[in-house]
Design a protein around this motif. Structure first.
Motif, PDB file in Angstrom:
ATOM      1  N   VAL A  46       0.168  -3.724  -4.278  1.00 21.73           N
ATOM      2  CA  VAL A  46       0.011  -2.437  -3.599  1.00 21.73           C
ATOM      3  C   VAL A  46       1.065  -1.500  -4.185  1.00 21.73           C
ATOM      4  CG1 VAL A  46       0.030  -1.221  -1.400  1.00 21.73           C
ATOM      5  CG2 VAL A  46      -0.862  -3.577  -1.529  1.00 21.73           C
ATOM      6  N   ASP A  47       0.603  -0.603  -5.029  1.00 14.82           N
ATOM      7  CA  ASP A  47       1.508   0.294  -5.747  1.00 14.82           C
ATOM      8  C   ASP A  47       1.731   1.549  -4.909  1.00 14.82           C
ATOM      9  OD1 ASP A  47       2.807   1.995  -7.422  1.00 14.82           O
ATOM     10  OD2 ASP A  47       1.384   1.838  -9.083  1.00 14.82           O
ATOM     11  N   ILE A  48       2.930   1.677  -4.371  1.00 14.06           N
ATOM     12  CA  ILE A  48       3.209   2.840  -3.518  1.00 14.06           C
ATOM     13  C   ILE A  48       3.781   4.007  -4.318  1.00 14.06           C
ATOM     14  CG2 ILE A  48       3.508   1.505  -1.383  1.00 14.06           C
ATOM     15  CD1 ILE A  48       6.566   1.718  -1.867  1.00 14.06           C
ATOM     16  N   GLY A  49       3.771   3.851  -5.636  1.00 15.49           N
ATOM     17  CA  GLY A  49       4.367   4.873  -6.510  1.00 15.49           C
ATOM     18  C   GLY A  49       3.678   6.226  -6.433  1.00 15.49           C
ATOM     19  N   GLY A  50       2.446   6.264  -5.884  1.00 16.06           N
ATOM     20  CA  GLY A  50       1.704   7.530  -5.836  1.00 16.06           C
ATOM     21  C   GLY A  50       1.837   8.265  -4.502  1.00 16.06           C
ATOM     22  N   ILE A  51       2.677   7.772  -3.616  1.00 18.29           N
ATOM     23  CA  ILE A  51       2.769   8.395  -2.283  1.00 18.29           C
ATOM     24  C   ILE A  51       3.890   9.426  -2.270  1.00 18.29           C
ATOM     25  CG2 ILE A  51       3.141   7.968   0.185  1.00 18.29           C
ATOM     26  CD1 ILE A  51       2.045   5.130  -0.303  1.00 18.29           C
TER      27      ILE A  51
ATOM     28  N   ALA B 149       6.825  -0.602  -6.709  1.00 22.26           N
ATOM     29  CA  ALA B 149       7.059   0.819  -7.028  1.00 22.26           C
ATOM     30  C   ALA B 149       7.673   0.889  -8.420  1.00 22.26           C
ATOM     31  CB  ALA B 149       7.953   1.462  -5.975  1.00 22.26           C
ATOM     32  N   GLY B 150       8.990   0.786  -8.516  1.00 19.39           N
ATOM     33  CA  GLY B 150       9.645   0.831  -9.835  1.00 19.39           C
ATOM     34  C   GLY B 150       9.458  -0.439 -10.641  1.00 19.39           C
ATOM     35  N   GLY B 151       9.193  -1.541  -9.948  1.00 12.11           N
ATOM     36  CA  GLY B 151       8.894  -2.796 -10.640  1.00 12.11           C
ATOM     37  C   GLY B 151      10.113  -3.572 -11.108  1.00 12.11           C
ATOM     38  N   GLN B 152      11.301  -3.043 -10.882  1.00 16.53           N
ATOM     39  CA  GLN B 152      12.490  -3.702 -11.441  1.00 16.53           C
ATOM     40  C   GLN B 152      12.839  -4.995 -10.712  1.00 16.53           C
ATOM     41  OE1 GLN B 152      13.810  -2.299 -14.442  1.00 16.53           O
ATOM     42  NE2 GLN B 152      11.771  -1.593 -13.944  1.00 16.53           N
TER      43      GLN B 152
END
Lengths: 799, 293
Positions: free
Chosen positions: B51-56, B31-34
């Motif tokens: 799996v990028d959940i940043g768009g949910i 998500a944030g990648g930090q």
């Protein structure tokens, strides 16, 4: 004589903003990694996971199978194509040992992190992935990690052909030290442990080697401090002619000695482009950067005093754990620690022994201070310890023992000749800057509340501009000044900038000598195809010799310009004056000619008005600081330094006795670097050195386990100070101009790491004095300070 | 490990859950990648699928009901520090989030969810949430599940992984009379904490009615100390009680961490010091407000 600019208009001495600072500030600086070329390939280096191991075999087949891999080589392959790396500073010249320094481990790895194999691929990820497919069969050996164990009888030799692990032993002896100790009123012994801390530039190392098909030569874009000397090393190591190699050292994001050459990756990446004939780039990661060590020393400082507190003898037998053999000049730091004893103190009887010990730790490279920081740490911790034991003020003890300003030039007991200084004056100015008496009051008030504030001071003598005979560490350097037909100026110089903006200082000097606006001057550095042959950046030399040589060249060009101006105005040269870019004469009323017109005439009227000069408007000059002497005295000693900068650092801190945590409350420095060309630049260097010294004393520590395996691999563990940790530094300048150098310059860039580290340790010990806690082992991490307090409490309980 | 990873950005929780169920061990949630990007940049991890959940959208936002504050796991640290619902109802959490290192860029990208699922002992959010007895909602193949953060911490050893998605963090609002403190001991501004203690206290008049301490950065998992402190209930706070709380909390540290920031003996001792100082901070609030009154 013609008048230049009026003194009020001169640039020298003014806080001029750095010309080079704009590009980094807006993100437009071109660092080495910003250069990429058509067909660019990338390297990944596989390193030894063992401190000492026999390499039975290296199977590269797994890597070669990966799509996108162009080349994979092991140490033996590279060995076949190259010579050993030429030493930056061969210890054998000084009576030490030397050995062949292969680029990569061949049959045997002698430290953790030593290169074992290299993969070249289309991109970094592929190269790294492929390297993980290389199978190396090692038989680990018992590593030699500790310096004391390394010199114990029966220790295994790190280099099999050596009969012991001492790379070099040097005694520094003068007078009758034994008699001084026999007759002493008091002897104070201080065991000082300096840990392994290095310098960590924000920009790690990067090399991009490009094969030039047209000339069958190599251009190396590299983070290097000494382009010309590196070119010679590459030529010898790669079996090429020096004139087939060009080095471009672009903008450098911090160097601190770590980018002085001798690194195996320098010839290695060049070899790759020579074999593949495509550009090959390697970028060091932080873990790799942390492999490069420095400073790890253990001292036993013994000081003999008479009943008045005069130091009559100094003994210090110290060990430096310099790690595995290397072509980098790191080991020389240990030599300098001994050579610069006894620092600012006038004691003549000294018995100092230096042992630089080879171990299976990764090797050192130069680091800011170059050993002189360790001299300051050892001496200044010992001085405070002595003052405590005498029950007198550390200020008085220092003032009593400092060389006085009437004693300069002062011959040191190791053969150095200190040019100038006012050590007592610097100390008093530093104390005044921090408000010493006020802090003493605050300290007392705090203690009444159970809070422990400490005030510590330390002196650092930092000889600058050093040179060693028979090596490429030269004392002189050269610059060319070229004034074009439009009156703009290009300065090419053999020194380089590690990010200190010495180009701005040089432009200030040249602007004053030519009598023109600084904006008309560009300073170019770091390209071996355009700069005069030069030695680059080290030892706080760049403004001394770069600025000095540029001044001499500018004077020569100005003479030509004056001659043509006088011819154009039909007056005598000594009637000319130049103001705001316009020449006029006291002999010719209103007649004027601009600086640019004179320059144009110098190029275009070679057969009439400009007959008086040889065009073009160019001169190349060398500045050889006259204070250096390589002719040995009756004891065989030389003076390799032309200038002796010095400074005092003062630290006020509070120790949280419940946690051991140290908070910095106030900082000050008084600095004598001779004439200050640009206060902003000098103060920037002092603040940076302060941060490095405090970071080293507090938190920065590269640790290894008992097997010599690196534990400190990133900034998570190697924690440098942040803005929030550091109060502003109160700055004072206390200039004693160097009598021999242009404008009285001494170096300004290198000093401060040792003085500030020692001041911090002294401040902590001062804070803990009511608890009878003394710590002489760095770094002063909270857990170490807390343990020392606990131990004192416990022993108190036993009493 | 893959040189050529795939990237997926599911639009909703159902898609994300189905996708994760279909993937093997080489997948990571990002998500944030930090947390993950430094490992990837360093070559420590080479995932097969991101799996990028940043768009949910369902994972975003903060909503406050009377008896519960619900925090979307994609809420970044900077919002945890500043969003009104959190600053007013969960001031301890807002304060702890301000102590997160790394500076503004990390605060703008790093999410509370990432901070929790990493289960990293040095992080700041978990001690605060454990002191507040927070609960979490997880979604896996098996459906949605609610449990206490404490239970989740007990169940997992290396973070949450990809077996489920953290969908909500649920915390009871702190009452206006709740006293709280957070003390982070770190060696220098750029260092991780060496002992992070969060304290929540209720008073009955002068007397301590309840006290709950959560200590991070001292052991592999955040240690909650509450029952052990029962002997101090019913009486007033004093410096002797403070030292006793310090000792109790230090004794609660079984196997202390030992790293370059400090060895285990010191760590164990500091856990107690941090707990006492957090307690003093909490009670100091009372003094400040009573002096104002």
């Amino acid at each position: 004589m013609t008048k230049g600019k009026k003194p009020s208009e001169s640039y020298v001495g003014k806080s001029v903003r750095a010309k080079e600072a704009r590009a980094p500030l807006i993100g437009k600086a071109k660092y080495t990694n910003d250069y990429s070329f058509e067909g660019q390939l990338y390297a990944y280096i596989l390193r030894s996971p063992h401190a000492a191991a026999k390499i039975n075999s290296v199977d590269l087949s797994g890597a070669k199978k990966i799509s996108g891999v162009h080349l994979a080589l092991c140490g033996r392959d590279v060995f076949e194509h190259t010579n050993g790396i030429t030493d930056h500073l061969n210890p054998a010249i000084f009576g030490g040992k030397s050995t062949r320094l292969p680029i990569m481990a061949v049959d045997e790895a002698w430290c953790y992190g030593q290169p074992v194999a290299i993969v070249i691929a289309e991109d970094e990820r592929t190269a790294r992935y492929a390297a993980s497919r290389i199978q190396v069969d090692y038989t680990p050996k018992e590593p030699v990690v500790d310096a004391e164990k390394a010199i114990a009888k029966g220790a295994r030799s790190v280099v099999p052909e050596w009969d012991d692990n001492v790379l070099i032993y040097v005694p520094f002896m003068n007078g009758d030290t034994q008699a001084a100790f026999d007759q002493a009123d008091k002897i104070v012994t201080t065991d000082v442990k300096i840990h392994r801390f290095s310098s960590q530039p924000m920009e790690t190392r990067c090399y991009n080697a490009v094969w030039e098909h047209d000339t069958e030569s190599i251009t190396l874009y590299g983070t290097c401090q000494n382009p010309h000397p590196l070119r010679l090393v590459l030529a010898e190591t790669l079996r090429m002619n020096e004139n087939k190699i060009r080095i471009i050292a672009s903008t450098i994001g911090g160097a601190f000695g770590l980018k002085m050459h001798g690194h195996p990756e320098e010839p290695l990446i060049c070899l790759m482009t020579k074999l593949i004939r495509r550009p090959v780039k390697w970028v060091e990661n932080r873990e790799e950067c942390l492999l490069i060590g420095a400073r790890e020393q253990q001292h036993k400082v013994e000081m003999a005093f008479d009943s008045d507190g005069n130091m009559t003898g100094l003994r210090d037998h110290f060990l430096a754990n310099i790690g595995a053999p290397s072509a980098c000049p790191g080991w020389g730091m240990a030599f300098l620690t001994g050579l610069t004893m006894p620092g600012p103190y006038k004691v003549e009887n000294i018995d100092v022994h230096m042992n630089a010990v080879t171990t299976n730790k990764p090797s050192w490279n130069a680091a800011r201070g170059y050993g002189k920081e360790s001299t300051a740490i050892a001496l200044e911790l010992a001085m405070d310890n002595a003052a405590r034991q005498f029950g007198i003020s550390p200020i008085d003890l220092r003032l009593k023992n400092f060389i006085t300003k009437e004693q300069f030039p002062y011959p040191s007991p190791t053969g150095l000749v200190y040019d100038s200084g006012d050590y007592g004056g610097v100390l008093l100015k530093a104390l005044e800057t921090i408000g010493y008496e006020d802090w003493k009051d605050k300290q007392k008030a705090a203690l009444a509340e159970g809070r422990h504030i400490g005030i510590g001071m330390a002196f650092e003598l930092t000889p600058e501009g050093g040179t060693i005979p028979g090596t490429m560490v030269a004392g002189y350097d050269s610059s060319s000044v070229r004034v074009g037909p439009d009156g703009t100026v290009r300065v090419l110089t053999g020194i380089t900038s590690p990010g200190t903006h010495n180009g701005t200082a040089i432009a200030q000097i040249v602007a004053d000598e030519l009598g023109i606006d600084m904006d008309r001057i560009e300073v170019l550095q770091g390209d071996t195809n355009s700069s005069p042959y030069g030695f680059g950046n080290y030892s706080g030399r760049s403004t001394i010799v770069g600025g000095g040589s540029a001044a001499l060249a500018a004077k020569d060009v100005r003479d030509k310009i004056n001659a043509v101006a006088a011819a154009l105005l039909e007056v005598e040269i000594d009637t000319l004056s130049l103001s705001e870019g316009v020449f006029s004469s006291s002999d010719n009323g209103d007649a004027t000619v601009t600086f640019a017109e004179v320059c144009y005439a110098s190029y275009t009227r070679a057969y009439d008005v400009a007959m008086c000069i040889d065009p073009p408007l160019e001169a190349t000059r060398t500045f050889k600081p006259p204070g250096i002497s390589h002719l040995p005295d009756e004891n065989g000693r030389i003076n390799p330094y032309p200038s002796y900068s010095n400074a005092v650092y003062v630290v006020v801190c509070e120790v949280d006795t419940e946690t051991g945590k140290i908070d910095l409350l106030s900082l000050a420095a008084a600095h004598d670097c001779g004439k200050v060309i640009n206060p902003i630049l000098v103060e920037g260097q002092v603040c940076g050195a302060f941060a490095m010294g405090l970071g080293g004393a507090l938190t920065e520590d590269v640790q290894y386990d008992a097997n010599g395996v690196q534990l400190t691999k990133s900034f998570k563990d190697y924690v440098m100070l942040r803005m929030a940790d550091m109060p502003l530094v109160g700055m004072a300048h206390h200039d004693s101009p160097n009598p021999d150098n242009y404008l009285g310059l001494k170096g300004a860039g290198e000093a401060g790491v040792g003085g500030s580290a020692a001041a911090l340790v002294n401040a902590v010990n001062n804070a803990l004095e009511p608890l009878e806690v003394v710590i002489h082992e760095m770094p002063l991490t909270p857990s170490r300070v807390w343990s020392a307090i606990q131990n004192a409490n416990n022993s108190e309980g036993v009493k | 490990m893959s040189l050529h990873p795939m990237y997926a950005r599911p639009r909703n929780l159902e898609q994300a859950s189905e996708l994760l169920a279909s993937l093997s061990s080489g997948a990571v949630i990002i998500a944030g990648g930090q947390e993950i990007m430094p490992y990837i940049n360093y070559g420590v991890m080479m995932p097969d699928v991101y799996v990028d959940i940043g768009g949910i959208d369902a994972l975003r936002g903060v909503s406050a009901e009377t008896d519960e504050v619900s925090i979307g796991p994609l809420t970044v640290h900077r919002d945890i520090q500043n969003v009104e619902e959190i600053v007013e109802r969960l001031p301890l959490l807002a304060y702890a989030a301000k102590q997160i290192g790394g500076g503004m860029q990390v605060h703008n990208r790093g999410t509370i969810g990432g901070n929790i699922v990493a289960m990293h002992p040095l992080y700041d959010v978990a001690p605060a949430l454990l002191a507040l007895e927070a609960e979490v909602e997880l979604l896996s193949e098996k459906g949605s599940q609610r449990m206490s953060l404490s239970e989740l911490q007990d169940l997992s050893n290396h973070g949450l992984g990809t077996s489920s998605i953290l969908t909500k963090i649920l915390v009871k609002p702190m009452s206006p009379t709740t006293l709280w403190g957070y003390y982070k001991l770190k060696n220098s501004a750029g260092a991780y904490g060496s002992a992070n203690a969060a304290v929540v206290i209720q008073l009955d008049g002068e007397n301590i009615k309840s006290i709950r301490v959560a200590i991070g950065a001292a052991t592999e998992k955040v240690v909650v100390v509450s029952g052990n402190l029962d002997s101090y209930l019913g009486g007033p706070y004093s410096s002797e009680v403070g030292l006793a709380i310090q000792k109790t909390c230090s004794d609660a540290i079984g196997e202390p961490l030992s790293d370059q920031q400090g060895d285990g003996v010191w760590r164990k001792a500091m856990a107690g010091v941090a707990a006492r100082r957090a307690t003093e901070m909490a009670l100091g609030k009372l003094n400040n407000s009573s002096s104002k009154g």
